[in-house]
Enzyme design. Structure first.
Site, mmCIF file in Angstrom:
data_model
loop_
_atom_site.group_PDB
_atom_site.id
_atom_site.type_symbol
_atom_site.label_atom_id
_atom_site.label_comp_id
_atom_site.label_asym_id
_atom_site.label_seq_id
_atom_site.Cartn_x
_atom_site.Cartn_y
_atom_site.Cartn_z
ATOM 1 N N SER A 177 -4.414 15.412 -3.546
ATOM 2 C CA SER A 177 -3.481 14.732 -3.982
ATOM 3 C C SER A 177 -3.930 13.803 -4.970
ATOM 4 C CB SER A 177 -2.463 13.876 -2.606
ATOM 5 O OG SER A 177 -1.234 13.640 -2.849
ATOM 6 N N LEU B 83 -4.420 11.427 -7.123
ATOM 7 C CA LEU B 83 -5.489 10.942 -8.004
ATOM 8 C C LEU B 83 -6.851 11.644 -7.174
ATOM 9 C CD1 LEU B 83 -4.628 7.059 -7.777
ATOM 10 C CD2 LEU B 83 -3.742 8.133 -9.503
ATOM 11 N N VAL C 42 -11.083 9.773 7.124
ATOM 12 C CA VAL C 42 -12.021 8.832 6.486
ATOM 13 C C VAL C 42 -12.398 7.656 7.573
ATOM 14 C CG1 VAL C 42 -11.425 9.509 4.237
ATOM 15 C CG2 VAL C 42 -10.341 7.884 5.238
ATOM 16 N N TYR D 162 -1.505 -4.004 2.468
ATOM 17 C CA TYR D 162 -2.834 -3.000 1.145
ATOM 18 C C TYR D 162 -3.318 -4.079 0.845
ATOM 19 C CZ TYR D 162 -2.388 0.351 -2.749
ATOM 20 O OH TYR D 162 -3.055 1.002 -3.397
ATOM 21 N N LYS E 282 -7.193 -3.523 -0.114
ATOM 22 C CA LYS E 282 -8.099 -3.234 -1.534
ATOM 23 C C LYS E 282 -8.768 -4.499 -1.690
ATOM 24 C CE LYS E 282 -5.909 0.595 -2.712
ATOM 25 N NZ LYS E 282 -6.717 1.679 -2.261
HETATM 26 N N1 LIG Z 1 -0.886 5.796 -7.268
HETATM 27 C C1 LIG Z 1 -0.861 4.528 -8.051
HETATM 28 O O1 LIG Z 1 0.221 3.797 -8.587
HETATM 29 C C2 LIG Z 1 -1.693 3.519 -7.174
HETATM 30 C C3 LIG Z 1 -1.519 2.598 -7.725
HETATM 31 C C4 LIG Z 1 -3.620 1.863 -7.018
HETATM 32 C C5 LIG Z 1 -4.138 2.053 -6.175
HETATM 33 N N2 LIG Z 1 -3.681 3.375 -5.431
HETATM 34 C C6 LIG Z 1 -4.760 4.301 -4.978
HETATM 35 O O2 LIG Z 1 -5.343 5.525 -5.069
HETATM 36 C C7 LIG Z 1 -5.487 6.007 -3.691
HETATM 37 C C8 LIG Z 1 -5.566 7.450 -3.984
HETATM 38 O O3 LIG Z 1 -3.400 7.020 -4.318
HETATM 39 P P1 LIG Z 1 -2.418 8.136 -4.857
HETATM 40 O O4 LIG Z 1 -1.564 7.658 -4.938
HETATM 41 O O5 LIG Z 1 -3.213 9.666 -4.451
HETATM 42 O O6 LIG Z 1 -1.899 8.685 -2.627
HETATM 43 P P2 LIG Z 1 -1.901 10.700 -2.805
HETATM 44 O O7 LIG Z 1 -0.923 9.660 -1.025
HETATM 45 O O8 LIG Z 1 -0.749 10.981 -3.740
HETATM 46 O O9 LIG Z 1 -2.968 10.792 -1.922
HETATM 47 C C9 LIG Z 1 -3.768 10.186 -0.806
HETATM 48 C C10 LIG Z 1 -4.090 11.149 -0.280
HETATM 49 O O10 LIG Z 1 -4.855 10.627 0.680
HETATM 50 C C11 LIG Z 1 -4.516 11.422 1.578
HETATM 51 N N3 LIG Z 1 -5.134 10.738 3.304
HETATM 52 C C12 LIG Z 1 -4.767 9.692 3.568
HETATM 53 N N4 LIG Z 1 -5.155 9.006 4.986
HETATM 54 C C13 LIG Z 1 -6.350 9.445 5.054
HETATM 55 C C14 LIG Z 1 -7.234 9.669 5.572
HETATM 56 N N5 LIG Z 1 -6.757 8.817 7.236
HETATM 57 N N6 LIG Z 1 -8.477 10.851 6.088
HETATM 58 C C15 LIG Z 1 -8.300 11.376 4.912
HETATM 59 N N7 LIG Z 1 -7.080 11.096 3.582
HETATM 60 C C16 LIG Z 1 -6.618 10.597 3.718
HETATM 61 C C17 LIG Z 1 -3.979 12.239 1.941
HETATM 62 O O11 LIG Z 1 -3.253 13.038 2.819
HETATM 63 C C18 LIG Z 1 -3.443 12.595 0.176
HETATM 64 O O12 LIG Z 1 -3.792 13.480 0.418
HETATM 65 C C19 LIG Z 1 -5.083 5.068 -2.648
HETATM 66 O O13 LIG Z 1 -6.894 4.828 -1.667
HETATM 67 C C20 LIG Z 1 -4.010 4.595 -3.343
HETATM 68 O O14 LIG Z 1 -3.928 3.129 -2.047
HETATM 69 C C21 LIG Z 1 -2.630 4.375 -5.762
#
Ligand SMILES: NC(=O)c1ccc[n+]([C@@H]2O[C@H](COP(=O)([O-])OP(=O)(O)OC[C@H]3O[C@@H](n4cnc5c(N)ncnc54)[C@H](O)[C@@H]3O)[C@@H](O)[C@H]2O)c1
Length: 253
Positions: free
Chosen positions: A15, A17, A58, A159, A163
């Site tokens: 999903s 990023l 993870v 959160y 981070k």
């Molecule tokens: N989207 C944003 O605005 C944003 C901003 C800052 C940081 N982030 C960080 O970027 C990363 C990706 O976020 P995203 O927005 O793509 O989120 P998302 O929810 O689209 O994707 C996260 C993915 O991680 C997987 N996941 C969750 N828990 C898991 C586990 N225990 N083991 C394996 N896989 C697991 C989910 O199934 C999902 O496919 C995250 O660490 C998030 O905190 C996102």
């Protein structure tokens, strides 16, 4: 590092990023394994890019060890790790119903921080045993922090602290692996248009985007992936956390 033909692991690859990073790595010729709790989502991306989808929690040592071993059997030991798996549970330290459930706090730390460390230790162990590439480089590890590590808002205690842990992990890891030519960096994204954000009402998305100085919009997952590939490409980047946020500084609420 030239990624062509190199084995790469992307967590959270089903999903947002992680999926965008998996696509970009595959387009550049890497052999990509997507590790995700949501195996079906990872499988759909893997099919599209000719990669490998592996079920993995993870936060669990045995699950990650098994997935990293399966990826190595298929592609050889990974030289590239991009940690994107994460959860974004919100909650005040003391809310209307009393103190935050300790398990809710622990879960966020377990997935976001310990999960990133878990994959880092396993992938680094495999890369350390590989021959160096041109320039003495053996591997590149990228984790995903957040600007919440620096400007956590009310309700983001769990959160933001998970981070901030990623930020604190980056330099000592880079220092430890430097003699072996493994670089460690992190990306601290602002607000990105991923399934999590797309679930919000359009007006909320618009107002979040409008708070970004320039460009005044949500970031695109492909822009995150571009930075991940730039870090991998540029051997001088090491031990650094890079903000990717259009100049956004989050307010207290
Ligand atoms: N989207 C944003 O605005 C944003 C901003 C800052 C940081 N982030 C960080 O970027 C990363 C990706 O976020 P995203 O927005 O793509 O989120 P998302 O929810 O689209 O994707 C996260 C993915 O991680 C997987 N996941 C969750 N828990 C898991 C586990 N225990 N083991 C394996 N896989 C697991 C989910 O199934 C999902 O496919 C995250 O660490 C998030 O905190 C996102």
């Amino acid at each position: 590092m030239n990624v062509n033909g190199v084995a790469a692991i992307v967590t959270g690859g089903g999903s947002g990023l992680g999926a965008a990073t998996g696509r970009a790595l595959a387009a550049a010729g890497a052999r990509v394994a997507l590790l995700d709790l949501n195996e079906g989502a990872a499988a759909a991306v893997a099919e599209e890019i000719g990669g490998l989808a592996l079920p993995c929690d993870v936060a669990d040592a045995a699950s990650a060890e098994a997935a990293v071993a399966r990826a190595a059997t298929a592609h050889g030991p990974a030289r590239i790790l991009v940690n994107c798996a994460g959860v974004a549970t919100a909650g005040r330290i003391v809310g209307r119903n009393g103190p935050l459930d300790l398990q809710a706090y622990a879960k966020v730390i377990q997935v976001n921080l310990i999960g990133s460390f878990n994959l880092m230790r396993l992938v680094a162990a495999g890369a350390l045993a590989l021959d160096p590439l041109e320039g003495g480089e053996r591997g590149v590890i990228i984790s995903t922090a957040s600007i919440a590590a620096y400007e956590g808002q009310v309700g983001q205690a769990a959160y933001a602290s998970s981070k901030a842990g990623i930020v604190g992990l980056t330099l000592p890891a880079a220092r430890e692996f430097a003699p072996a030519g493994i670089r460690v960096c992190a990306i601290a994204p602002g607000i990105f248009e991923t399934p999590m954000l797309r679930g919000l009402p359009q007006e909320v998305q618009d107002s979040l985007g409008a708070a970004v100085p320039f460009p005044s919009r949500l970031g695109k997952p492909e822009e995150y992936a571009k930075l991940a590939l730039a870090i991998i490409d540029n051997s001088m980047l090491n031990g650094e956390v890079i903000r990717l946020d259009g100049g956004l500084r989050m307010q207290p609420k």
